[in-house]
Design an enzyme around this catalytic site. Structure first.
Site, mmCIF file in Angstrom:
data_model
loop_
_atom_site.group_PDB
_atom_site.id
_atom_site.type_symbol
_atom_site.label_atom_id
_atom_site.label_comp_id
_atom_site.label_asym_id
_atom_site.label_seq_id
_atom_site.Cartn_x
_atom_site.Cartn_y
_atom_site.Cartn_z
ATOM 1 N N GLY A 12 1.034 -1.315 0.132
ATOM 2 C CA GLY A 12 -0.479 -0.074 0.130
ATOM 3 C C GLY A 12 0.701 1.426 -0.329
ATOM 4 N N ASN A 14 1.333 2.817 -1.990
ATOM 5 C CA ASN A 14 0.478 4.027 -3.170
ATOM 6 C C ASN A 14 -0.484 4.466 -2.463
ATOM 7 O OD1 ASN A 14 1.424 4.189 -6.182
ATOM 8 N ND2 ASN A 14 1.714 2.528 -5.917
ATOM 9 N N ILE A 94 -9.960 -7.427 -13.146
ATOM 10 C CA ILE A 94 -11.052 -6.832 -13.073
ATOM 11 C C ILE A 94 -12.327 -7.626 -14.182
ATOM 12 C CG2 ILE A 94 -12.037 -4.677 -13.088
ATOM 13 C CD1 ILE A 94 -10.353 -4.540 -11.109
ATOM 14 N N ASN A 108 -5.663 2.763 -12.982
ATOM 15 C CA ASN A 108 -4.973 1.438 -12.112
ATOM 16 C C ASN A 108 -3.914 3.038 -13.278
ATOM 17 O OD1 ASN A 108 -3.227 -1.030 -11.733
ATOM 18 N ND2 ASN A 108 -2.575 -0.911 -14.163
ATOM 19 N N HIS A 110 1.112 1.630 -13.078
ATOM 20 C CA HIS A 110 1.484 0.115 -13.930
ATOM 21 C C HIS A 110 2.518 0.846 -13.189
ATOM 22 C CE1 HIS A 110 3.055 -3.067 -15.490
ATOM 23 N NE2 HIS A 110 3.559 -2.712 -16.490
HETATM 24 C C1 GRF Z 1 4.318 -1.127 -7.480
HETATM 25 O O1 GRF Z 1 5.453 -2.073 -7.625
HETATM 26 C C2 GRF Z 1 3.359 -0.669 -7.894
HETATM 27 O O2 GRF Z 1 3.663 -0.431 -9.297
HETATM 28 C C3 GRF Z 1 2.542 -2.050 -8.786
HETATM 29 O O3 GRF Z 1 1.829 -2.655 -7.045
HETATM 30 C C4 GRF Z 1 3.446 -2.879 -6.706
HETATM 31 C C5 GRF Z 1 2.966 -2.904 -4.702
HETATM 32 O O4 GRF Z 1 2.490 -1.245 -4.754
HETATM 33 N N1 GRF Z 1 0.941 -1.120 -9.069
HETATM 34 P P1 GRF Z 1 2.045 -0.331 -3.307
HETATM 35 O O5 GRF Z 1 2.959 -0.562 -2.508
HETATM 36 O O6 GRF Z 1 0.980 -1.720 -2.639
HETATM 37 O O7 GRF Z 1 1.551 0.821 -3.853
#
Ligand code: GRF
Length: 208
Positions: A12, A14, A94, A108, A110
């Site tokens: 998490g 992001n 999804i 999303n 990426h």
């Molecule tokens: C990250 O590599 C992100 O780019 C991808 O999922 C991975 C984990 O992200 N979308 P997070 O730390 O759980 O946000």
């Protein structure tokens, strides 16, 4: 006030970046109404609980079949009157019914510059392994709308960073997160809240 559901599968970071931008007043006009993970142990759920944001596990393991899982996830979003769905490290495909119900309202993040290093098998650390294997000098992250393909929807934002000769997949992943993902995902959400994103003939227009 737009209501966002953030779907997660892992740490998490992001999600944390989005919370940070909301708390710092950079994102106004939107709130994270719920964080949903397919893993009950996902640390992302703890991040939500720490902020008194609803944290829900909806996993295929809880249902007889995938269709029932897909329906349960869709029901959760509709019952909460969610406006936009954010996939932030969410690793499940999804369903078509969710994509249709939330047409042009699912985004999303990426960890590459789409169309490079995306599609089946390109997720998490594996993306950066392939980037290093190929020897590219620039990589980054992409925020895009989700359509019925994998990482194929209209691109909203991208941000690049360098690949260094001594990079490992781990050092590269961290730089892409810090310098790209954690910047453009909150920025895209901010623009959505400001009504500054529209799709014209399959291309995304983002106003300043
Ligand atoms: C990250 O590599 C992100 O780019 C991808 O999922 C991975 C984990 O992200 N979308 P997070 O730390 O759980 O946000």
């Amino acid at each position: 006030m737009l209501k966002f559901a953030v779907l997660v599968s892992g740490g998490g970071t992001n999600l944390e970046a989005i919370f940070r931008e909301i708390e710092q007043g950079q994102i106004t006009g939107g709130q994270i109404a719920v964080v949903i993970s397919n893993h009950s142990e996902a640390y992302a759920l703890e991040r939500a609980k720490g902020r008194n944001v609803d944290a829900v596990c909806i996993s295929p393991k809880m249902y007889q079949n995938r269709d029932e899982f897909d329906q349960a996830l869709l029901n959760e979003l509709k019952e909460r009157n969610i406006d936009y769905v954010v996939l932030a490290g969410y690793l499940l495909q999804i369903s078509q019914s969710l994509i249709e119900e939330f047409k042009e309202r699912i985004i999303n993040i990426h960890p590459s510059l789409i169309p490079a290093f995306c599609g089946k098998g390109f997720y998490g650390i594996h993306v950066h392994e392939k980037v290093l294997e190929r020897g590219v000098k620039v990589t980054g992250a992409t925020v895009h709308f989700v359509d019925s393909g994998m990482d194929t929807g209209p691109i909203i934002m991208q941000k690049a960073t360098h690949v260094y000769g001594d990079d490992t997949p781990e050092t590269l992943q961290l730089r892409v997160m810090e310098e790209c993902e954690w910047i453009i995902l909150p920025e895209a959400i901010k623009k959505i809240c400001q009504g500054k994103i529209r799709i014209d003939n399959g291309h995304v227009i983002v106003e300043d």
